[in-house]
Scaffold this motif. Structure first.
Motif, PDB file in Angstrom:
ATOM      1  N   ILE A 164     155.261  91.846 -28.926  1.00  0.00           N
ATOM      2  CA  ILE A 164     155.161  92.139 -27.503  1.00  0.00           C
ATOM      3  C   ILE A 164     153.829  91.637 -26.964  1.00  0.00           C
ATOM      4  N   THR A 165     153.840  91.225 -25.714  1.00  0.00           N
ATOM      5  CA  THR A 165     152.609  90.738 -25.090  1.00  0.00           C
ATOM      6  C   THR A 165     151.623  91.887 -24.906  1.00  0.00           C
ATOM      7  N   ALA A 166     150.353  91.546 -24.950  1.00  0.00           N
ATOM      8  CA  ALA A 166     149.298  92.556 -24.903  1.00  0.00           C
ATOM      9  C   ALA A 166     149.069  93.076 -23.491  1.00  0.00           C
TER      10      ALA A 166
ATOM     11  N   ASP B 109     147.172  87.280 -27.646  1.00  0.00           N
ATOM     12  CA  ASP B 109     147.831  88.024 -26.579  1.00  0.00           C
ATOM     13  C   ASP B 109     149.194  88.565 -26.992  1.00  0.00           C
ATOM     14  N   VAL B 110     149.596  88.316 -28.230  1.00  0.00           N
ATOM     15  CA  VAL B 110     150.873  88.826 -28.751  1.00  0.00           C
ATOM     16  C   VAL B 110     150.583  89.614 -30.022  1.00  0.00           C
TER      17      VAL B 110
ATOM     18  N   SER C  78     151.263  95.935 -24.411  1.00  0.00           N
ATOM     19  CA  SER C  78     151.520  96.319 -23.027  1.00  0.00           C
ATOM     20  C   SER C  78     151.796  97.817 -22.923  1.00  0.00           C
ATOM     21  N   LYS C  79     151.328  98.411 -21.839  1.00  0.00           N
ATOM     22  CA  LYS C  79     151.577  99.842 -21.632  1.00  0.00           C
ATOM     23  C   LYS C  79     153.064 100.139 -21.455  1.00  0.00           C
ATOM     24  N   GLU C  80     153.878  99.073 -21.263  1.00  0.00           N
ATOM     25  CA  GLU C  80     155.317  99.240 -21.103  1.00  0.00           C
ATOM     26  C   GLU C  80     156.062  99.212 -22.437  1.00  0.00           C
ATOM     27  N   TRP C  81     155.335  99.305 -23.564  1.00  0.00           N
ATOM     28  CA  TRP C  81     155.983  99.188 -24.873  1.00  0.00           C
ATOM     29  C   TRP C  81     157.104 100.203 -25.052  1.00  0.00           C
TER      30      TRP C  81
END
Length: 219
Positions: free
Chosen positions: A36-38, A50-51, A67-70
């Motif tokens: 996931i992207t950071a 960034d991943v 990402s906070k959307e994980w």
């Protein structure tokens, strides 16, 4: 796979489906993990750092936190075994549609919409990255693999990044048609449900979508 996410980030930015540091992308990884992207990444210029790798419960490794959307990515993978990639983006017209009170049926507008847009759900606004949002996504993703996140953007869970991209482009095209029709006061024709079903069952089109099959038949 890291490179695939980087290329997708560039494609999303080039198409203006994301802006600034908005949006995030993930792919199913080994076992109960995802790439996931950071957090705070600029998808237009993703670097190797960034991943990262993140488990569905939030445990991660890498140089930058995910990402906070994980959470809402993870719940998609946990719910459906066929989900291989998740895109959270902010395409203009689809995001606009998610901000409108009206609920439109997009699946009967054109051929690709019949295939990709049969299972769209709306999720009411909840704070990005929150457990409440993840729970709402978890409920909605059982019924549809394309989610309009009200006042937030869209979430697409698909079998692969390529399929997620195709669904996203189809969604934005259909949303643009609907929005422009409403603005101009036009009436749009829809292919009726019976004809849609007959076409999708025929040999003239690709087989039923595996994720949709799974949704229709249960896990």
């Amino acid at each position: 796979m890291n490179q695939a996410l980087r290329e997708m980030g560039k494609a999303l930015a080039k198409a203006r489906y994301v802006y600034a540091s908005a949006g995030n992308v993930s792919m199913r990884h080994e076992g109960e993990t995802m790439l996931i992207t950071a957090s705070g990444s600029d998808l237009a210029s993703l670097q190797l750092d960034d991943v990262g790798i993140c488990s569905f419960d939030g445990t991660w490794r890498g140089r930058r936190k995910p990402s906070k959307e994980w959470r809402m990515h993870g719940v998609c993978y946990e719910t459906w075994a066929d989900v291989g990639a998740v895109i959270h983006a902010t395409p203009f017209y689809a995001t606009w549609l998610g901000c409108m009170n009206e609920q439109e049926d997009l699946s009967g507008l054109f051929v690709e919409a019949m295939y990709y847009l049969r299972r769209i759900e709306r999720v009411p606004y909840l704070d990005p990255g929150s457990e409440e949002l993840a729970e709402a996504v978890g409920e909605a993703i059982r019924r549809g693999n394309i989610l309009l996140l009200e006042n937030h953007g869209v979430l697409i869970a698909e079998t692969s990044l390529n399929e997620a991209w195709a669904a996203l482009e189809t969604l934005e095209m259909a949303a643009k048609m609907v929005v422009l029709a409403q603005v101009s006061g036009s009436t749009m024709n829809q292919v009726d449900e019976a004809k849609q079903e007959a076409f999708l069952r025929s040999e003239r089109y690709k087989p039923a979508h595996p994720l949709h099959q799974q949704m229709e038949g249960g896990r």
